[in-house]
Design an enzyme around this catalytic site. Structure first.
Site, PDB file in Angstrom:
ATOM      1  N   HIS A 144     -43.442  -3.403  13.358  1.00  0.00           N
ATOM      2  CA  HIS A 144     -44.152  -2.122  13.390  1.00  0.00           C
ATOM      3  C   HIS A 144     -43.698  -1.322  14.603  1.00  0.00           C
ATOM      4  CE1 HIS A 144     -47.402   0.723  12.784  1.00  0.00           C
ATOM      5  NE2 HIS A 144     -47.711   0.609  14.070  1.00  0.00           N
TER       6      HIS A 144
ATOM      7  N   GLU B  62       0.858  -1.198   0.000  1.00  0.00           N
ATOM      8  CA  GLU B  62       0.000   0.000   0.000  1.00  0.00           C
ATOM      9  C   GLU B  62       0.887   1.239   0.000  1.00  0.00           C
ATOM     10  OE1 GLU B  62      -3.369   0.988  -0.168  1.00  0.00           O
ATOM     11  OE2 GLU B  62      -2.340   2.922  -0.091  1.00  0.00           O
TER      12      GLU B  62
HETATM   13  P1  FAD Z   1      -9.482   1.904  -3.004  1.00  0.00           P
HETATM   14  O1  FAD Z   1     -10.296   1.973  -1.782  1.00  0.00           O
HETATM   15  O2  FAD Z   1      -9.388   3.106  -3.868  1.00  0.00           O
HETATM   16  O3  FAD Z   1      -8.023   1.455  -2.540  1.00  0.00           O
HETATM   17  C1  FAD Z   1      -6.975   1.365  -3.425  1.00  0.00           C
HETATM   18  C2  FAD Z   1      -5.679   1.512  -2.664  1.00  0.00           C
HETATM   19  O4  FAD Z   1      -4.615   1.191  -3.539  1.00  0.00           O
HETATM   20  C3  FAD Z   1      -5.430   2.932  -2.170  1.00  0.00           C
HETATM   21  O5  FAD Z   1      -5.199   2.909  -0.782  1.00  0.00           O
HETATM   22  C4  FAD Z   1      -4.181   3.379  -2.944  1.00  0.00           C
HETATM   23  O6  FAD Z   1      -3.326   4.200  -2.157  1.00  0.00           O
HETATM   24  C5  FAD Z   1      -3.516   2.045  -3.259  1.00  0.00           C
HETATM   25  N1  FAD Z   1      -2.669   2.075  -4.448  1.00  0.00           N
HETATM   26  C6  FAD Z   1      -2.966   2.569  -5.679  1.00  0.00           C
HETATM   27  N2  FAD Z   1      -1.935   2.346  -6.537  1.00  0.00           N
HETATM   28  C7  FAD Z   1      -0.979   1.710  -5.837  1.00  0.00           C
HETATM   29  C8  FAD Z   1       0.305   1.195  -6.166  1.00  0.00           C
HETATM   30  N3  FAD Z   1       0.803   1.296  -7.401  1.00  0.00           N
HETATM   31  N4  FAD Z   1       1.030   0.611  -5.190  1.00  0.00           N
HETATM   32  C9  FAD Z   1       0.547   0.496  -3.924  1.00  0.00           C
HETATM   33  N5  FAD Z   1      -0.672   0.951  -3.559  1.00  0.00           N
HETATM   34  C10 FAD Z   1      -1.433   1.538  -4.500  1.00  0.00           C
HETATM   35  N6  FAD Z   1     -18.494   3.413  -1.657  1.00  0.00           N
HETATM   36  C11 FAD Z   1     -19.494   2.805  -0.989  1.00  0.00           C
HETATM   37  O7  FAD Z   1     -19.719   1.608  -1.199  1.00  0.00           O
HETATM   38  N7  FAD Z   1     -20.257   3.481  -0.083  1.00  0.00           N
HETATM   39  C12 FAD Z   1     -20.059   4.796   0.180  1.00  0.00           C
HETATM   40  O8  FAD Z   1     -20.768   5.383   1.003  1.00  0.00           O
HETATM   41  C13 FAD Z   1     -19.020   5.475  -0.509  1.00  0.00           C
HETATM   42  N8  FAD Z   1     -18.776   6.781  -0.272  1.00  0.00           N
HETATM   43  C14 FAD Z   1     -17.727   7.389  -0.910  1.00  0.00           C
HETATM   44  C15 FAD Z   1     -17.486   8.732  -0.648  1.00  0.00           C
HETATM   45  C16 FAD Z   1     -16.446   9.385  -1.277  1.00  0.00           C
HETATM   46  C17 FAD Z   1     -16.168  10.836  -0.960  1.00  0.00           C
HETATM   47  C18 FAD Z   1     -15.601   8.663  -2.182  1.00  0.00           C
HETATM   48  C19 FAD Z   1     -14.426   9.343  -2.850  1.00  0.00           C
HETATM   49  C20 FAD Z   1     -15.838   7.332  -2.450  1.00  0.00           C
HETATM   50  C21 FAD Z   1     -16.913   6.684  -1.826  1.00  0.00           C
HETATM   51  N9  FAD Z   1     -17.207   5.345  -2.086  1.00  0.00           N
HETATM   52  C22 FAD Z   1     -18.241   4.728  -1.434  1.00  0.00           C
HETATM   53  C23 FAD Z   1     -16.449   4.561  -3.093  1.00  0.00           C
HETATM   54  C24 FAD Z   1     -15.442   3.646  -2.404  1.00  0.00           C
HETATM   55  O9  FAD Z   1     -14.579   4.419  -1.607  1.00  0.00           O
HETATM   56  C25 FAD Z   1     -14.660   2.868  -3.447  1.00  0.00           C
HETATM   57  O10 FAD Z   1     -15.548   2.212  -4.327  1.00  0.00           O
HETATM   58  C26 FAD Z   1     -13.787   1.813  -2.785  1.00  0.00           C
HETATM   59  O11 FAD Z   1     -12.883   2.416  -1.889  1.00  0.00           O
HETATM   60  C27 FAD Z   1     -13.013   1.012  -3.846  1.00  0.00           C
HETATM   61  O12 FAD Z   1     -12.227   0.066  -3.203  1.00  0.00           O
HETATM   62  P2  FAD Z   1     -10.910  -0.508  -3.885  1.00  0.00           P
HETATM   63  O13 FAD Z   1     -10.397  -1.526  -2.919  1.00  0.00           O
HETATM   64  O14 FAD Z   1     -11.183  -0.897  -5.269  1.00  0.00           O
HETATM   65  O15 FAD Z   1      -9.899   0.713  -3.975  1.00  0.00           O
END
Ligand code: FAD
Length: 469
Positions: free
Chosen positions: A439, A41
């Protein structure tokens, strides 16, 4: 783990890149399956969702609701006079994030997952280089799951500077309460942020290019939220694009100026696939940056991708569900990601929970069924809460199997699970109406909509002979 700087590789069984709700769950599950797991990460464990997405945004919404309800308490005979303490609000956000990410860190630790901080990039089909401020190390893997998520999309005319022009992260962690904010983008992130800020006393304008806010959702759901936004004093400018910032605010494409101390750009997300060196793994992202995976989330024999990097809604629970499938598949189990429906919730005011097909989509698919919409005004819990805006709609096919449940109203986010269960289990109207709903709860609205769709509406008038829809 010993740090080997340079090109002599360390080896691991399963390499997971990205520690969001996709990656950390994949790492935990692979470790539980007995694999040696390394999770890389580049930022903080918990990813977008826990650090700058779902969790701080819902913490802000919780505080904003509390403040707004207290401020509106007069209509319930409760008089509270106070101003939001912005430092206290920010403290709540940071504490919520810290507690949950610490919990994830402990889970990873106790499962024996090796967490490496750094940015991973492929240098060969089975090898990544991980860079951090101290240098570089190489990791060789047997299997790899990519879960690098997404980042906010930008607008060339509105570059984010972190001061005047912010992305969603900047908007969540504002050091001081601004007097006015223009939110560019009326999707769910823009609507959630705009609503919370408005409830905390900020003057908010939402600018949306489409003809209505929440354009990806059914119009009947979005209309209820649009009405409430107006009641909260939010100005909604639909059918308009943002052109450029000015000293006073934001210029729109019709030349008008929205006065705003801060501008928040919330126009979607871009998959983090561009800087992964994927060409060294023989993988080419599609033009939209997403990775095309098979039903078991496989990109190649030993390579998987999950979460926002792949097709489907960019939601945390979708990423987590895909993590389960990818790990099962790499453990040699038959696994396919084929949910009957992926629930989507908008934490707007009132909330939206939408699962499965809308009545228009069911019609387009020729399912030949019916639908019934029950107004929350006829629900006892909504009435005592003083929150009667909204409805529950159940959509069924010709065989009376539930194919969609769409809710807008107070607390409906908590009903998305029931709706998804009904659709996943292929429940029929007989099944749903046979379930006793407690309810007085908002869940009774789902029962009432199902009764209506079955031609037996209870707490709502219907003229005899009038069809359910
Ligand atoms: P992410 O959570 O984006 O995690 C990816 C990780 O990979 C990050 O920590 C990043 O630093 C790391 N990374 C990237 N490239 C590299 C690399 N080359 N090497 C090492 N590490 C790397 N979803 C919901 O379901 N409910 C909600 O209420 C909701 N609210 C949201 C509100 C906001 C403001 C935002 C921005 C998003 C919200 N989402 C919500 C969407 C949700 O956050 C994402 O869909 C979810 O986090 C995706 O998960 P993921 O594991 O695919 O990636």
């Amino acid at each position: 783990m010993t740090v080997v700087v340079g090109e002599i590789p360390e080896s691991t069984g399963v390499l997971v890149v990205g520690a969001g709700p996709g990656g950390y769950v994949a790492a935990l599950r692979a470790a539980q399956a007995g694999r040696r797991v390394t999770l890389v990460e580049r930022d903080r464990v918990g990813g977008t969702c826990l650090n700058v997405g779902c969790i701080p945004s819902k913490a802000l919404i919780a505080v904003a609701d509390l403040y707004h309800r207290a401020a509106e308490g007069g209509r319930f005979g409760v008089h509270v006079a106070d101003r939001p303490d912005w430092a206290g609000v920010q403290d709540h956000l940071r504490r919520s994030v810290a507690e949950l990410t610490a919990g994830v860190g402990q889970l990873l630790d106790s499962a024996g997952v090796g967490v490496v901080t750094g940015t991973a990039r492929f240098v060969g089909p089975r090898r990544v280089a991980v860079h951090d401020e101290h240098g570089m190390r190489h990791l060789e893997f047997d299997d790899c799951i990519l879960a690098t998520g997404s980042r906010p999309a930008s607008l060339p005319s509105l570059p984010v500077d972190g001061v005047r022009v912010l992305d969603s992260t900047g908007a969540l962690f504002l050091a001081e309460r601004p007097a006015s904010v223009a939110v560019v983008g009326g999707g769910y992130i823009g609507v959630e942020l705009g609503t919370a800020l408005a409830k905390l006393g900020v003057s908010v304008t939402v600018v949306e290019r489409a003809e209505r806010i929440l354009p990806e959702l059914d119009a009947s759901l979005a209309a209820v939220v649009a009405r409430r936004l107006r009641a909260l004093g939010v100005t909604v400018r639909t059918g308009r694009s943002a052109d450029a910032p000015t000293a006073a605010g934001l210029v729109l494409d019709d030349g008008s100026v929205v006065e705003a101390e801060r501008i928040v750009v919330a126009v979607g997300r871009v998959p983090n696939s561009d800087d992964l060196g994927l060409e060294h793994a023989g993988v080419e992202p599609r033009p939209d940056g997403r990775l095309a995976v098979g039903p078991d989330r496989r990109l190649g024999r030993h390579l998987f991708a999950i979460g926002d990097l792949t097709d489907g809604p960019a939601l945390a629970h979708k990423a987590t569900a895909e993590a389960e499938v990818a790990v099962a598949a790499l453990c040699g189990e038959p696994a396919r990601f084929e949910p009957a429906a992926i629930p989507a919730v908008v934490f707007s005011d009132p909330e939206i929970a939408t699962v499965g097909l809308t009545r228009a989509q069911a019609d387009d698919a020729g399912l030949g069924g019916t639908a019934f919409r029950f107004p929350l005004g006829a629900n006892a819990r909504a009435r005592v809460a003083g929150e009667v805006a909204g409805h529950a709609e159940v959509v069924v096919d010709a065989a009376s199997t539930v194919v969609g449940v769409h809710l807008v109203g107070v607390h409906v986010s908590e009903l998305a699970g029931e709706a998804a269960l009904a659709i996943e289990m292929a429940a029929t109207l007989d099944d749903l109406t046979a379930v006793i709903h407690p309810h007085p709860t908002i869940s009774e609205a789902v029962l009432e909509a199902a009764l209506g769709a079955a031609g037996r509406p209870l707490h709502v008038h219907r003229r005899p002979g009038r069809p359910a829809r």
